[in-house]
Scaffold this active site. Structure first.
Site, PDB file in Angstrom:
ATOM      1  N   HIS B 310       0.831  -1.211   0.000  1.00 23.60           N
ATOM      2  CA  HIS B 310       0.000   0.000   0.000  1.00 23.60           C
ATOM      3  C   HIS B 310       0.869   1.266   0.000  1.00 23.60           C
ATOM      4  O   HIS B 310       0.710   2.134  -0.865  1.00 23.60           O
ATOM      5  CB  HIS B 310      -0.916  -0.031   1.239  1.00 23.60           C
ATOM      6  CG  HIS B 310      -1.835   1.156   1.357  1.00 23.60           C
ATOM      7  ND1 HIS B 310      -3.146   1.113   0.928  1.00 23.60           N
ATOM      8  CD2 HIS B 310      -1.639   2.405   1.848  1.00 23.60           C
ATOM      9  CE1 HIS B 310      -3.717   2.287   1.144  1.00 23.60           C
ATOM     10  NE2 HIS B 310      -2.820   3.096   1.712  1.00 23.60           N
ATOM     11  N   GLU B 311       1.791   1.333   0.941  1.00 25.86           N
ATOM     12  CA  GLU B 311       2.632   2.534   1.035  1.00 25.86           C
ATOM     13  C   GLU B 311       3.543   2.655  -0.180  1.00 25.86           C
ATOM     14  O   GLU B 311       3.863   3.763  -0.622  1.00 25.86           O
ATOM     15  CB  GLU B 311       3.444   2.546   2.334  1.00 25.86           C
ATOM     16  CG  GLU B 311       2.616   2.553   3.623  1.00 25.86           C
ATOM     17  CD  GLU B 311       1.556   3.656   3.696  1.00 25.86           C
ATOM     18  OE1 GLU B 311       1.734   4.709   3.046  1.00 25.86           O
ATOM     19  OE2 GLU B 311       0.534   3.444   4.383  1.00 25.86           O
ATOM     20  N   HIS B 314       1.717   4.539  -2.822  1.00 28.04           N
ATOM     21  CA  HIS B 314       1.805   5.990  -2.588  1.00 28.04           C
ATOM     22  C   HIS B 314       3.187   6.507  -3.008  1.00 28.04           C
ATOM     23  O   HIS B 314       3.322   7.544  -3.647  1.00 28.04           O
ATOM     24  CB  HIS B 314       1.632   6.297  -1.090  1.00 28.04           C
ATOM     25  CG  HIS B 314       0.209   6.302  -0.607  1.00 28.04           C
ATOM     26  ND1 HIS B 314      -0.757   7.089  -1.172  1.00 28.04           N
ATOM     27  CD2 HIS B 314      -0.405   5.639   0.413  1.00 28.04           C
ATOM     28  CE1 HIS B 314      -1.911   6.910  -0.519  1.00 28.04           C
ATOM     29  NE2 HIS B 314      -1.726   6.029   0.445  1.00 28.04           N
ATOM     30  N   GLU B 340      -4.675   7.930  -3.027  1.00 26.94           N
ATOM     31  CA  GLU B 340      -5.135   6.661  -2.456  1.00 26.94           C
ATOM     32  C   GLU B 340      -5.379   5.627  -3.566  1.00 26.94           C
ATOM     33  O   GLU B 340      -5.183   4.434  -3.354  1.00 26.94           O
ATOM     34  CB  GLU B 340      -6.419   6.901  -1.653  1.00 26.94           C
ATOM     35  CG  GLU B 340      -6.831   5.755  -0.746  1.00 26.94           C
ATOM     36  CD  GLU B 340      -5.925   5.550   0.471  1.00 26.94           C
ATOM     37  OE1 GLU B 340      -5.017   6.390   0.711  1.00 26.94           O
ATOM     38  OE2 GLU B 340      -6.104   4.530   1.160  1.00 26.94           O
TER      39      GLU B 340
END
Lengths: 551, 551
Positions: B310-311, B314, B340
Site C-alpha cells: 500500500h505505502e 503511494h 489513495e
C-alpha cells in the site's frame, strides 16, 4: 513569532523588561530555526538516500536564507539599538540578571557580525565553499595539490576580505594587543607587531575572545616539550603488545558495548540518538534532541569505543545546557575549544586511564567472551592501558594519538596563519607542510593526499578552526584537575562506574554555564582560579608517557 | 530566493515569460520549504527521541509561520494579479504551455485560499487542533465521548467559519449545482437545495474539484450493493482456512520480504527509505527523498506485506512525479483520492489477486522455510488467495477488509456532513454512529472507543477527508481497468514479477500528469473516456466475493 514581524513599527518600546522579552521571543525563534538546519545535516549524514543530495542542498540554502534574514532583521536591529542607548542612561544590571545581560551581549555581538558583511560577500563565500570542496575532493583523490591551489588562494582572499570588515572592531583591536609575557616569549620588542590581525579575527569565529598572542605562546611551549618527547619515544623503538585489540570484532556487539558505555556515562537516549556515519559527529537540534554518530571497524575495537566516548562528551555538553534559558544564546556552548574539552575530557582523561578500565574491562571481556577472543580475555588492566595508549607518529591527523595530535594542529596553525597574514604563498604549502612533518614527527610525506590535502577544513573556509582541537585538550586537563580537587575520590568513583559524580559536576560547572563567560580563558580562570597555561597539560602528558614508554 | 524578496517593488513586470519565471522561483522555494516540514514529520514518527516532542512542535510552528508568510507574500500576490490582468488582454496560451498554465492556475487557487482566511482564524484553528487532539486522545483512552464533544463542537463551528469565507467563491458555487442525474437519484425537485454548501468546501480541501452531489450518488450506489453483499457473506457463516497466515513470523525476515517486494514493484531505495512506525505512512520531502513506513506483527504476516505494498503505491506516485516541473504545483499529486488510488491499486488490484501471488508465494515460502512454517509451505495459491481475501465486519476502519471498508467511510461521511450542515448535533453522534454500524455491518458498538472515538481525523479538523479513501478505491478500479486495456497480457506480466510494465504505464498516465487535470474525475475521463461511476467497482467487488464465498 517575531520572525513574522518584519517592521520595527510593531515594537513596543516600554520597559527594559519588555524590550528583553521581545528580544527573547526573536532569539528563540531563531534558535529553533537553526536547530532545523542541524537536524537536516544529521539526516544527510545518516539517513538520507543518495539521490536526495540536490534537494537537500536546496533545503539548506532556503533555510540559510531565512536564517540570515532573521539574523539581520530590522526588528532585532531596533531592539539592540534600544539596548545600546539604555546602557548609557539606565542601570540595566538592576533590571536584568547576569544571564539576561549575557543574552543581550551575545545577541548584539552576533547581530553586528552578521550585519558587518555585505550580502554579496556572504553569497560569494557560500558559492566559493561549494566549488572549493568539490575541487578539494578531486585534488585529494588524485593527490594533486595544483588542482586545489587556486581555490585555496580564493579562500584566503575572501577570508581576508571578510576579516577586514571586522578588523576595525574595538573587540578585535583589543585582542591584538600582546601582553608582556607573550612579547618576552616571542622575543618581540615594544611596539613591534608580530602579525597583521586577520588571523585573530578568524580564530575568534571559532574560539570567542581568545587572543592569538596567547595561542602563540601556548603552542611554542607545546612544541618545546612534545617534539623531544616524541623523538625519545621513537628512539626507544619499542611498543607494548596490542595484539588483543586486533581481531574480528562483531559489529553488533561493538554497537551494544559502545551504547552501554555511552548510556552509563550519562547520554540520555530519550533526549538523543546514537547512529553510525562515515565521519562521527555530535549535533542535533536541541538539548532534548541530540544526534550523535560513531563508526566501528571490524578488526579493531578501540576506534569504536573511544570515538563513542568522545562524541558522548560532546553530547553531554549539549544535553546539559541551561534549561532556564532554553533556546537563548547564554545557554549555548561557549566555544569550539570548550566543546572539544568536554569530548576530550571523557575520551582521554577518563577513557584512556586506569580507573575507567578497572570498571569497563570486565564488561568488555564479557561482551566478547567467545573462544576467538582469548587474547583479550587474558589481557591485564596494565597491558590493556599500555596498548590503548600507544604513541605512533603518522601522517593523518584524525588517526593521531594524544601525544602527536597537537603537532598536527600546530603545523596547520602555523601554515594557515602565515597564509592569511600574507607571509607565505599558497604554492609554498606542500613544501612547508612536508618540512614541518619531518621536523615535528620525523616523517617524510610522500603524497599530498597524506599531507596538506587530508583535511576538508581549508576547502570550506574553516581557517582558524584547527587550534580549537588542541585548546580543547589543554582546557580538558585543567577542568579535570579542578574536578579532582572538587570531588573527593573521583578516581574511585570512576573505577566503580559511578560516572554521574563527574557528569553532575560538569553539568553544573561547564554545561549550565553556557556562554555566561566571555571566553574559554575566563571560564577556566573562574573555575580554577588559575589562568590557562600549558604547564599542567605538559607535565601530565610527559609523566604519563615517560611511565608507559619507560623514558 | 524570492522568499527573501518581500517587496513587490523588486518585481520586473516585462514579458509573460519573465513573469512566469519569477513565479517559478517563488513557488520552488515554497515547495522546498514545505518538504522540510514533511521531513520533520517523518523524523518525528520514526527517529525522534521522546523528550524532543516539545522542541519539534516549536520547529513545526516556526516553519508553519514561515511557510504561511511565503504563501501569502505580496510578491506572489503581485505576480498573480499581473497574470489575472494579462489573461484579459493577452493570449497566454501562445506564450505558455499547458503545464505552465496549470502552475499559474494552481498557484492562483492556493494563494486565494490562503489569503481568504483572516490570520486570527488561521491561528485559532492551529490552537484548537492542538487542544482537540489531546482531548480526543484522553476521551478515546477512557472511551468517554463527553470529554471530546465540546472540542468537536468547536471544530464544527470553526470549520463552518472557515468555509463561509470560501463559500461565496465562484468555483464552489459551481460545484454546488446538482446535475439532473444526481437530483433524480436523490429524489430532489428542481430548485430544492439538498445541503447548505459547507461540506462541499471542506471536501474540496482534500479532493480538488469533486462535487459533493456526485459523491452522494456514488455512495448511495455503494450502500445499495454492499450492505446486502455483507449480509449474504455473514449469513454463510463460513470462512476459508487462514491458519497458515498465523504463527510466529520473524520480524527481520518479514522486513526482508517486504523490502524485496517493495523494490521489485519499483520503489527506488536510492530516492527513498522504508522504515517502521506505529501508523504507516508515505511522505518525505521530494520525489528524490520519499520516506515511507510500515509495521509488522509477529503473529500475522499479512499486515506487514499488504501495508508495505500500500505505502509503496503511494511512494511510486511521489517518486514518479514530473521531473521537468520539479517543485512546481503541476508536478504535485492531484488529490488525496487519486493518491489513495495509487496505493489501493497496488494493494488490492495487484496484491490481493492471483497473478501477483503466482509470482510472490514461492518467494514467501522460501523466505519462511523453517519446519515451524509447514502450514504455509503446503498452502496452495487458491487457499492463499482465499485466506488473504477474508471478509470480516469489525468495528475498526483501519483493520477493515475491502468489502466492509466503504461502509466505514460512508458512515463517517454521513455523520460529518450532517454535523457541518447543522442537521444533527454533536451530542447525537454516538447514537447515530452505533445505529449505522448496526444497519451497515450488523454490529453492536459497545464502547465509543471502538466507535465514534476511533479516528483522529475530526480532532484535527479533517472533515471532508474520509470520502477520499473510498473515492481512491473507485478510481483504482477504473485506472487498473484502463491499464489492462492498454497493456497486453498485464496479468501474465504480474505473474512473472514484471511489475515495471504496470509501473511505467502509471508513471506516464497518472504520476507524471500530476495536477494537470482539474479533478480526479477529469483525470479518469481523460484516461478512460468514461466518467467516474460505481458500476465497474461494484461489479468487480460483487463478482470477486461471490466467487470466494460461493454466494
Amino acid at each position: 513569532m517575531t520572525i513574522l514581524a518584519k517592521s520595527s513599527a510593531e515594537l513596543s518600546l516600554e520597559s527594559v523588561r519588555s524590550l528583553y522579552d521581545q528580544l527573547s521571543v526573536h532569539l528563540k525563534d531563531l534558535s529553533v530555526l537553526q536547530g532545523i538546519t542541524r537536524l537536516l545535516f544529521w539526516d544527510q549524514e545518516t539517513m538520507m538516500p543518495a539521490k536526495a543530495a540536490p534537494i537537500r542542498a536546496q533545503q539548506l540554502s532556503v533555510l540559510a536564507g531565512l536564517t540570515h534574514e532573521a539574523e539581520i532583521s530590522p526588528v532585532l536591529g531596533s531592539l539592540i539599538e534600544e539596548f545600546e542607548k539604555r546602557k548609557l542612561t539606565e542601570d540595566l544590571h538592576k533590571e536584568l540578571n547576569p544571564y539576561e545581560l549575557a543574552n543581550i551581549r551575545l545577541a548584539t555581538k552576533a547581530y553586528k557580525e552578521k550585519t558587518l558583511l555585505p550580502i554579496e560577500l556572504v553569497k560569494a563565500i557560500a558559492t566559493l565553499n561549494s566549488e572549493a570542496v568539490i575541487a578539494w575532493a578531486e585534488a585529494r583523490k588524485e593527490s594533486d595539490f595544483s588542482k586545489f591551489a587556486p581555490f585555496l588562494e580564493k579562500q584566503i582572499k575572501i577570508l581576508r576580505q571578510a576579516a577586514s570588515h571586522k578588523i576595525q572592531d574595538r573587540a578585535y583591536a583589543e585582542a591584538r594587543k600582546i601582553n608582556k609575557k607573550a612579547r618576552a616569549s616571542l622575543g618581540l620588542k615594544e611596539g613591534e607587531e608580530c602579525y597583521k590581525g586577520y588571523y585573530q579575527v578568524l580564530l575568534n569565529t571559532y574560539e570567542a575572545g581568545f587572543k592569538d598572542a596567547h595561542l602563540q605562546v601556548l603552542f611554542a611551549d607545546l612544541k618545546k616539550s612534545i617534539i623531544p618527547l616524541i623523538a625519545k619515544i621513537k628512539a626507544k623503538e619499542f611498543h607494548h603488545d596490542r595484539s588483543f585489540i586486533q581481531g574480528d570484532w562483531d559489529i553488533q556487539k561493538q554497537v551494544e558495548f559502545s551504547t552501554r558505555i555511552s548510556k552509563e556515562i550519562g547520554f540520555d537516549t530519550e533526549a538523543g540518538r546514537l547512529d553510525v556515519s562515515t565521519h562521527p559527529f555530535s549535533g542535533g537540534a536541541h538539548p532534548t534532541d541530540v544526534r550523535m554518530t560513531t563508526r566501528y571497524i571490524i578488526d579493531n575495537f578501540q576506534e569504536g569505543i573511544t570515538g563513542t566516548i568522545h562524541e558522548t562528551g560532546h553530547s553531554l555538553y549539549e544535553q546539559g545546557r541551561n534549561k532556564e534559558y532554553d533556546n537563548l544564546p547564554v545557554s549555548q556552548s561557549l566555544s569550539l575549544g570548550i566543546h572539544e574539552s568536554q569530548s576530550l575530557l571523557w575520551e582521554r582523561m577518563v577513557g584512556l586511564n586506569k580507573p575507567f578500565w578497572t570498571y569497563a574491562l570486565p564488561h568488555l571481556k564479557a561482551q566478547f567472551s567467545g573462544s576467538s577472543h582469548e587474547n583479550l580475555q587474558s589481557a591485564s588492566l596494565e597491558q590493556f592501558y599500555n596498548a590503548f595508549n600507544r604513541v605512533d607518529p603518522g601522517f593523518i591527523r584524525v588517526e593521531a594519538d594524544e601525544v602527536t595530535y597537537p603537532l598536527h594542529v600546530i603545523l596547520r596553525y602555523e601554515i594557515e596563519k602565515a597564509l592569511v597574514e600574507g607571509d607565505i604563498s599558497v604554492a609554498d604549502v606542500p613544501r612547508i607542510w612536508n618540512a614541518k612533518m619531518k621536523e615535528y614527527l620525523g616523517l617524510d610525506v610522500t603524497e599530498d593526499r597524506l599531507g596538506c590535502l587530508q583535511d576538508i577544513h581549508w576547502a570550506i573556509g574553516y581557517i582558524g578552526y584547527f587550534p580549537t582541537y588542541t585548546l580543547g585538550s589543554i582546557y580538558a586537563v585543567q577542568i579535570f584537575d579542578a574536578a579532582k580537587e572538587a570531588i573527593p575520590n573521583l578516581e574511585d568513583h570512576l573505577a566503580k562506574g559511578e560516572f554521574h559524580v563527574l557528569r553532575h559536576w560538569l553539568n553544573k560547572n561547564i554545561h549550565e554555564q553556557g556562554s555566561l563567560s566571555e571566553s574559554g580563558e575566563d571560564l577556566i580562570y573562574n573555575l580554577t582560579g588559575r589562568p590557562l597555561d600549558s604547564s599542567l597539560y605538559l607535565r601530565e602528558l610527559t609523566d604519563k608517557y615517560a611511565r608507559i614508554y619507560d623514558l
